[in-house]
Design a protein around this motif. Structure first.
Motif, PDB file in Angstrom:
ATOM      1  N   ARG A 218       0.815  -1.206   0.000  1.00  0.00           N
ATOM      2  CA  ARG A 218       0.000   0.000   0.000  1.00  0.00           C
ATOM      3  C   ARG A 218       0.856   1.266   0.000  1.00  0.00           C
ATOM      4  O   ARG A 218       0.402   2.317   0.439  1.00  0.00           O
ATOM      5  N   TRP A 220       2.474   4.401  -2.092  1.00  0.00           N
ATOM      6  CA  TRP A 220       1.824   5.084  -3.203  1.00  0.00           C
ATOM      7  C   TRP A 220       2.255   4.527  -4.565  1.00  0.00           C
ATOM      8  O   TRP A 220       1.416   4.451  -5.487  1.00  0.00           O
ATOM      9  N   TYR A 223      -0.122   1.644  -5.327  1.00  0.00           N
ATOM     10  CA  TYR A 223      -1.422   2.095  -5.819  1.00  0.00           C
ATOM     11  C   TYR A 223      -1.326   2.581  -7.259  1.00  0.00           C
ATOM     12  O   TYR A 223      -2.233   2.341  -8.075  1.00  0.00           O
ATOM     13  N   ARG A 226      -1.326  -0.413  -9.562  1.00  0.00           N
ATOM     14  CA  ARG A 226      -2.646  -0.998  -9.754  1.00  0.00           C
ATOM     15  C   ARG A 226      -3.487  -0.157 -10.715  1.00  0.00           C
ATOM     16  O   ARG A 226      -4.253  -0.700 -11.517  1.00  0.00           O
ATOM     17  N   ARG A 227      -3.346   1.157 -10.644  1.00  0.00           N
ATOM     18  CA  ARG A 227      -4.058   2.009 -11.603  1.00  0.00           C
ATOM     19  C   ARG A 227      -3.563   1.753 -13.025  1.00  0.00           C
ATOM     20  O   ARG A 227      -4.363   1.645 -13.960  1.00  0.00           O
ATOM     21  N   ASP A 380      -2.486   4.657   4.623  1.00  0.00           N
ATOM     22  CA  ASP A 380      -2.866   3.974   3.390  1.00  0.00           C
ATOM     23  C   ASP A 380      -3.769   4.841   2.517  1.00  0.00           C
ATOM     24  O   ASP A 380      -3.610   4.891   1.286  1.00  0.00           O
ATOM     25  N   GLN A 384      -2.984   6.286  -1.275  1.00  0.00           N
ATOM     26  CA  GLN A 384      -3.876   6.121  -2.411  1.00  0.00           C
ATOM     27  C   GLN A 384      -4.253   7.469  -3.018  1.00  0.00           C
ATOM     28  O   GLN A 384      -4.323   7.608  -4.249  1.00  0.00           O
ATOM     29  N   ASP A 388      -3.702   8.571  -6.859  1.00  0.00           N
ATOM     30  CA  ASP A 388      -4.880   8.948  -7.651  1.00  0.00           C
ATOM     31  C   ASP A 388      -4.730  10.306  -8.319  1.00  0.00           C
ATOM     32  O   ASP A 388      -5.436  10.608  -9.280  1.00  0.00           O
TER      33      ASP A 388
END
Length: 407
Positions: A218, A220, A223, A226-227, A380, A384, A388
Motif C-alpha cells: 500500500r 503510493w 497504488y 494498480r491504476r 494507506d 492512495q 490517484d
C-alpha cells in the motif's frame, strides 16, 4: 542558455531520435525489451553473514516472460559469491507454489561472484510472470562478509535460514524473518509488447512506504501500479526507489538522490519516466539549505534524466506542520520549492501531492483522515490519494516527447 531554450534543444534531440527510429528496419523498431517489474534502492545494510539464505518476497508490476534478477554488491568491500539463486511464486509465508521454484543461472553457471561495488544480472528464466504477483527470490552465499548491500525498510516480510535451502518450495526451514531485502535490487521481465515501458519513483520514506500497512503493498507506487494495470497505458512497470530519510542534496540515509540517480534509476531497464518526489528531508533538517539550493538540485536531476532520454514528473513536497522539525522558515522554503515545481516548466508533468494531502482548513498540515499519525507520512488512504492524483497519460514519455513542450 535559458531553461526554455535548453528544453527546445532537448526536444530537437528527442525528435531526431524519433525520426531515426522511424527510418530503422521494422524488425528493430518492434524488438521487445526488458522492463523493470520491481526494484528497491541499494544501501549499506549491516554485515554479511556466511552460509545464510534469504527468501526475498517482492511484488511485480508489469507482466512478461524471461524473468531476470539483478544482484548487488554495490556497498561491499570484497567479492561476494552466490552459489544458488532460485525464483518462484509465493503461496503463503515462506512457502512457494508447487512446481514454481526454478534455478537462475549467470552466464550459464549456477554460481556467480560479484565484485565489490558491482552488480550482476541473471540469465533470462523461461516462462511467464503475471502482474501483481508475489515472487520469492531465494539467494544463498557461502562467503558473505563485510558490508552487506540491501534495502533496509522493505515494508514486506521476507525469510531467513542458515544453510542452503533455496531450492526448497516448502517454508519449513525458513524460520527466521526480516523486514529488509538483501542483495536483490531489481527484477525485470520482457513484456509482450515492445511499446511497454516503466516509471521509476525516486523518493524518501514516503515513497518507501513508511506508515503504510506492512505486507499489503500500500505504498503510493503500489497504488499507482494498480491504476496502470487497468488503464491500458504503455507504462506498466513501476520501480520504487525510495529510501527512508533520503535527501536530494546530501548523503546520509543512503546516498543522495543526485548521487544515486544513475545506479538506482537510469540503469533500470525499460525506464521511460523518472518520477521525482523528494525534498522534505533537506528542508526540515535546517542545515541552511535554501529554496534555490533545492531548485538547483531538481534541475540537475531533470537535466540528467532528459539527457538520458527520459521524461521527468516533478511532485510537490507535502505538508508537514506538526512534525517536530517544522517551523515557519522551513514552511517558507517548501512553498517556494513547490511554486517552482508547479510553474517553472522544467518538468514534463507535475503531480501535486501537496494539494492531494493538505487540509483545506490548514494547508500547512496533512488532512487528518490521510495522516499516518506523525503529521509527515500519509497512511494507506493518503498513499492512495497521492497515486490517484497522477495523470497516467503524462507518464507516456514517447507521446509527450512528440508534443513538446507539455501543455
Amino acid at each position: 542558455m535559458t531553461a526554455r531554450l535548453a528544453r527546445a534543444v532537448r526536444c530537437a534531440v528527442v525528435l531526431l531520435a524519433a525520426v531515426a527510429c522511424q527510418s530503422a528496419p521494422a524488425q528493430a523498431a518492434d524488438a521487445r525489451h526488458d522492463v523493470v517489474t520491481w526494484a528497491a534502492s541499494a544501501d549499506r545494510l549491516g554485515e554479511g553473514v556466511a552460509d545464510r539464505g534469504y527468501r526475498l518476497v517482492v511484488h511485480t508490476s508489469a507482466a512478461g516472460s524471461e524473468l531476470r534478477v539483478r544482484l548487488s554488491n554495490a556497498f561491499g568491500d570484497r567479492p561476494l559469491t552466490f552459489d544458488n539463486v532460485h525464483a518462484g511464486v509465493r503461496r503463503q509465508g515462506a512457502e512457494l507454489q508447487k512446481g514454481s521454484n526454478r534455478r537462475l543461472t549467470f552466464g550459464g553457471a549456477r554460481t556467480v561472484t560479484v565484485p565489490a561495488g558491482a552488480t550482476v544480472w541473471s540469465d533470462p528464466l523461461p516462462g511467464k510472470v503475471p502482474a501483481g504477483t508475489d515472487l520469492a527470490v531465494s539467494v544463498h552465499s557461502p562467503d558473505a562478509a563485510g558490508p552487506a548491500t540491501g534495502h533496509g525498510m522493505a515494508m514486506q516480510t521476507s525469510y531467513v535460514t542458515q544453510g542452503d535451502h533455496t531450492g526448497e518450495e516448502g517454508g519449513g526451514n525458513w524460520t527466521g524473518t526480516t523486514g529488509s531485502w538483501f542483495y536483490l535490487d531489481t527484477v525485470s521481465v520482457r513484456p509482450p509488447s515492445a511499446a511497454t515501458g516503466a516509471v521509476v519513483a525516486l523518493g524518501d520514506s514516503i515513497t518507501d512506504g513508511w506508515q503504510s500497512t506492512t505486507d499489503l503493498n500500500r505504498r503510493w507506487p503500489d497504488y499507482l501500479s494498480r491504476r496502470l494495470r487497468t488503464a491500458g497505458t504503455t507504462v506498466e512497470g513501476v520501480a520504487n526507489e525510495g529510501i527512508s530519510g533520503n535527501k536530494v542534496l546530501a548523503d546520509g540515509a543512503g546516498q543522495s538522490a543526485l548521487h544515486r540517480l544513475d545506479r538506482d534509476v537510469l540503469s533500470q531497464p525499460g525506464v521511460r519516466t523518472v518520477f521525482l518526489f523528494e525534498g522534505v528531508n533537506d528542508i526540515k533538517a535546517h542545515t541552511g539549505v535554501t529554496a534555490q539550493d533545492m531548485i538547483a538540485g531538481y534541475r540537475e536531476i531533470a537535466d540528467r534524466a532528459h539527457a538520458a532520454g527520459r521524461c521527468v514528473v516533478g511532485a510537490t513536497v507535502g505538508p508537514f506542520k506538526g512534525w517536530s522539525e517544522w517551523d515557519p522558515a522551513a514552511e517558507a522554503v517548501r512553498q517556494e520549492v513547490n511554486q517552482f515545481i508547479r510553474t517553472s516548466g522544467e518538468f514534463d508533468a507535475v503531480a501535486d501531492f501537496d494539494h492531494a494531502l493538505r487540509s483545506p482548513y490548514d494547508p500547512e498540515r496533512i488532512l487528518p483522515f490521510l495522516d499516518g499519525g506523525d503529521h509527515l507520512h500519509p497512511n494507506d488512504k493518503g498513499m492512495q490519494a497521492m497515486a490517484d492524483t497522477v495523470d497516467l497519460d503524462r507518464l507516456d514519455c514517447r507521446s509527450q516527447a512528440l508534443s513538446w513542450p507539455p501543455s
